[in-house]
Design a protein around this motif. Structure first.
Motif, PDB file in Angstrom:
ATOM      1  N   GLY A 108      74.910  19.538   5.841  1.00  0.00           N
ATOM      2  CA  GLY A 108      74.422  20.870   6.231  1.00  0.00           C
ATOM      3  C   GLY A 108      75.316  21.970   5.674  1.00  0.00           C
ATOM      4  O   GLY A 108      75.994  21.788   4.660  1.00  0.00           O
ATOM      5  N   ARG A 109      75.354  23.095   6.377  1.00  0.00           N
ATOM      6  CA  ARG A 109      76.097  24.252   5.885  1.00  0.00           C
ATOM      7  C   ARG A 109      77.546  24.210   6.360  1.00  0.00           C
ATOM      8  O   ARG A 109      77.818  23.872   7.507  1.00  0.00           O
ATOM      9  CB  ARG A 109      75.417  25.529   6.395  1.00  0.00           C
ATOM     10  N   ARG A 161      66.808  28.672   4.342  1.00  0.00           N
ATOM     11  CA  ARG A 161      68.102  28.083   4.634  1.00  0.00           C
ATOM     12  C   ARG A 161      68.251  26.658   4.121  1.00  0.00           C
ATOM     13  O   ARG A 161      69.348  26.118   4.041  1.00  0.00           O
ATOM     14  CB  ARG A 161      68.354  28.118   6.140  1.00  0.00           C
ATOM     15  N   ILE A 162      67.127  26.028   3.827  1.00  0.00           N
ATOM     16  CA  ILE A 162      67.133  24.701   3.226  1.00  0.00           C
ATOM     17  C   ILE A 162      66.105  24.682   2.104  1.00  0.00           C
ATOM     18  O   ILE A 162      65.197  25.503   2.085  1.00  0.00           O
ATOM     19  CB  ILE A 162      66.801  23.574   4.240  1.00  0.00           C
TER      20      ILE A 162
END
Lengths: 514, 514
Positions: B134-135, B346-347
């Motif tokens: 993830g981030r 965001r993805i």
């Protein structure tokens, strides 16, 4: 532009109890994108004329068409029809530059041609898919759902045709159920059946009941998708349907169906020449049957993956061909059909998004007049996807704003805002912003602008999941448009009678073969 | 076109042990897309001139720039600089129409301007993300990975600049580590530091060691991104760096950074006028400092979501502005920077795909000369995504073919194929196909054309997962390009010395404040 945008927003703001607003007709105010020089257009044209004169087109299993061509100056040997430029262009030039297709709700009449653009949903998939159940064979219930989604969608101007194949209905009767679904669950214009000349006749009959005999003689109430069986071949099924529609003066879209590299050579130039020959051949036939028949120059063009043989979408070659074909259609003064939100992907992920936009932007920038597959398409047209439908509709909404272009009025230069705000300060509270904030910029319905933290709080939903919530909400809000009871009864009686005939014929056929 | 395509494929076919091929310079052979008439261009120009003359630009915390403007005919009152059209255009017109930026490998020299197009990776994100973790805050190790990905990617012509913020390195030294990473892990051209005039000086010093003092005086070895602090404002940090680069005759990209509706009015016309004023103001300053300094007319333009205040990407307004700005840059005969594979998502899902393509296609069709953010961008530029990098590269590869346009040679019309195959048969085995199948159509590297059944057998991977496999494979195949040892040693010594100075200064500052 401003007034159009304002109206759009007001309508979008209606409560769910109101019927959805009629989609506003799109006028493309942008300069059209070109990829061929005038000489290039001439070269494609001349190559097509050579193909039609020297190689010809196969007309399979349909002697009446060969006779029509022969009677009007073409050279027919066995199943091969060859035609010279003068003869061909004499007939092609009789097709109108634009026409109006009637919608059951007159507010949904649409103009096809010129600088008008019409978006219609996906056409033809045997499967449907959604996030909950994955891919499965489509049913009539799915078909009706897609009619509802199209009716509710402000960015679909047309109800379309075979939104999915209703596999749970006998193939002989399917066209009747699809037509009834379009007519009763929506009030937008729809497409006619092309699976058999008889089914085309049923379509025309229903349109006559719904609109009146005189009305559909003046303006078509049906538009039908007539595919060439490329390369350089048409068959009885499509030509039979074409003949019925042309004689009834309903509109036809003549579309070569080409996966370049298989159904045409690997090069774009040769593919364009072949496609042009096929499209003009079909349009010529319609004009021979009934001069003035509304015809659309259609293109469905993908290219093959030379490694696997699979069709590819969203490629450079496809976009270039799409632009070039629009130039050919304009060269002949014909309305143009192409494009859509096409993709080879099987689920609405990143690849689907890229490929769809990489087809749909060129579609719009080429000035395409009739855009089939504008919403819902997945897996090279094998799947109608519920989620993809609402994601595609977002792109259609964005592009509906794009074609308005840039307005350059004094108000647009916002002089009072610069005066009020001054260098270094933000414009959020300025009077100019207050005057325009409700209509400034496109408002997204399913794409999310949340930052990472907001998005995580909502459970990190991807677009697939957000779209799943969206289409369910739309179907929940759906309400059927009103339909005159006498008309409804007459249509139902006709459909019942046809069903009885078709079942009777089927039983007799089965008895004969048993 | 054919020869270019063939070379591209051969190179793509090299084994992993070979260094990656130098990316082929892109020449845009397509007619450029326009959205403004000539009158429209003039209206934007005149509005900008009015803004610069009547409203002026704030020049904050940097008296030398105000003195330069004053010495060259502008009117300076406190921090506000106003300038008339004649004075401004006298200087703007001295910027060259195009220039060559040096790459460490001369095969990677690039032309910026004219019909050339350069793709460079994402710039600026504090975060990285991948499917596995993830981030998270980016580190120097991430930075080096993105240099490697750019080096290995045939469709990136440039190594870029701040690929991610290496947050694990002291902010005072970061520029040194980033420059060393670009220089040692790649041999493509790179961007200079703009975080402080001293850092710009360090960049120039390293470039002089690497390329030679004379070489970089003739052709820039550095290009630097100078942002306006919109609206109508520049600050000391950016202007200080600009001054260092202009005096060393290195290239600068003057980019207003505008989220329309906040940093400019809500209307496209006013936003274009403000942006044009800011870009020309910065270019004018560079020419006042050193006439002939290579300058790029930059644009970074998004619009605000009027409901949430979030920036939106891939919108109609952004695409229109992108096209219009390219017309403004060409009007002044200046190279143009804009666009990229931009998204608010965001993805790397469907939204990311749509928005990226809806920005990148206009970027290319506008004839943008320098395309920053061509690969890796997510969440409005807050994230450099490993998966998005390879997905974006696919689109760059597709567009690299698109700009070649349609070839119309006799061979392209495939006359022998039509002769050989005849109507109704497929072209797969034809001689023409055999001659061209290795180069016909773009070959995908991460998008999948599998049908549903093949795809299910592979575990139903979405594009995100396929991209995850892809970037890991690319990093596995990566091999460092050779670098002259003496040069390497000299650079390292300079960096060590600068680190010592910066740490010494930091300690003394901390002591002062303790």
């Amino acid at each position: 532009m401003k007034e159009r945008a304002r109206r759009r927003t007001r309508r979008g703001g209606r409560t769910s109890a109101s019927p959805p607003a009629s989609p506003e007709s799109l006028i493309n105010r942008l300069p059209l994108v070109t990829v061929l020089s005038d000489d290039g257009v001439q070269m494609i044209h001349q190559a097509s004329m050579r193909l039609l004169k020297e190689h010809g087109v196969l007309v399979l299993d349909y002697p009446p068409a060969r006779k029509t061509f022969s009677d009007h100056g073409a050279i027919v040997e066995d199943e091969l029809v060859r035609i010279d430029e003068d003869t061909l262009m004499h007939f092609v030039s009789q097709a109108p530059e634009n026409f109006t297709q009637l919608g059951r709700n007159p507010a949904n009449n649409i103009v096809i041609g010129g600088d008008h653009m019409v978006f219609a949903p996906v056409y033809g998939p045997p499967f449907v898919s959604d996030l909950d159940g994955g891919r499965r064979l489509a049913t009539l219930a799915d078909f009706e759902n897609f009619v509802r989604l199209g009716y509710m969608c402000q960015h679909m101007h047309h109800s379309g045709g075979t939104l999915v194949e209703p596999n749970d209905v006998d193939v002989r009767e399917r066209h009747l159920d699809m037509l009834l679904a379009h007519i009763t669950f929506s009030d937008k214009a729809f497409m006619g059946s092309v699976t058999h000349a008889d089914n085309a006749r049923d379509t025309v009959t229903l349109a006559r009941i719904l609109f009146g005999v005189d009305a559909i003689a003046s303006n078509p109430a049906v538009i039908a998708l007539i595919n060439a069986s490329s390369p350089l071949r048409f068959d009885d099924r499509m030509l039979g349907a074409l003949e019925v529609y042309a004689r009834a003066r309903q509109a036809v879209i003549i579309t070569p169906f080409i996966i370049a590299g298989a159904m045409s050579p690997t090069s774009v130039a040769a593919t364009l020449a072949q496609q042009n020959a096929e499209a003009l051949f079909g349009i010529c036939y319609a004009q021979m049957l009934n001069p003035g028949t509304p015809c659309v120059y259609g293109s469905f063009l993908a290219n093959i993956d030379m490694k696997s043989g699979a069709p590819c979408f969203g490629t450079a070659e496809n976009a270039l061909a799409l632009y070039a074909t629009s130039q050919m259609a304009r060269h002949y003064g014909l309305p143009y059909r192409s494009g859509g939100n096409l993709t080879a992907a099987r689920i609405p992920g990143a690849q689907a998004g890229y490929e769809s936009a990489a087809t749909m932007l060129p579609t719009v920038q080429a000035g395409t007049n009739f855009v089939l597959h504008a919403a819902g398409w997945l897996e090279g047209g094998l799947i109608s996807s519920y989620e993809k439908f609402v994601l595609d509709a977002e792109i259609c909404g964005i592009l509906a704003r794009m074609v308005d272009g840039i307005s350059l009025s004094d108000e647009d230069f916002a002089w009072d805002a610069f005066e009020e705000v001054g260098p270094g300060n933000h414009f959020l509270g300025s009077q100019h912003t207050m005057r325009h904030y409700t209509t400034a910029f496109y408002q997204h319905s399913v794409f999310s602008m949340d930052n990472y933290e907001q998005w995580e709080e909502k459970g990190s939903p991807d677009s697939y999941r957000l779209a799943n919530l969206r289409w369910k909400q739309v179907l929940k809000e759906y309400q059927k448009p009103k339909l005159d009871e006498a008309v409804s009864k007459e249509m139902q009686e006709f459909v019942d009678q046809r069903r009885a005939e078709l079942r009777d014929r089927k039983e007799r056929t089965e008895w004969k073969h048993s």
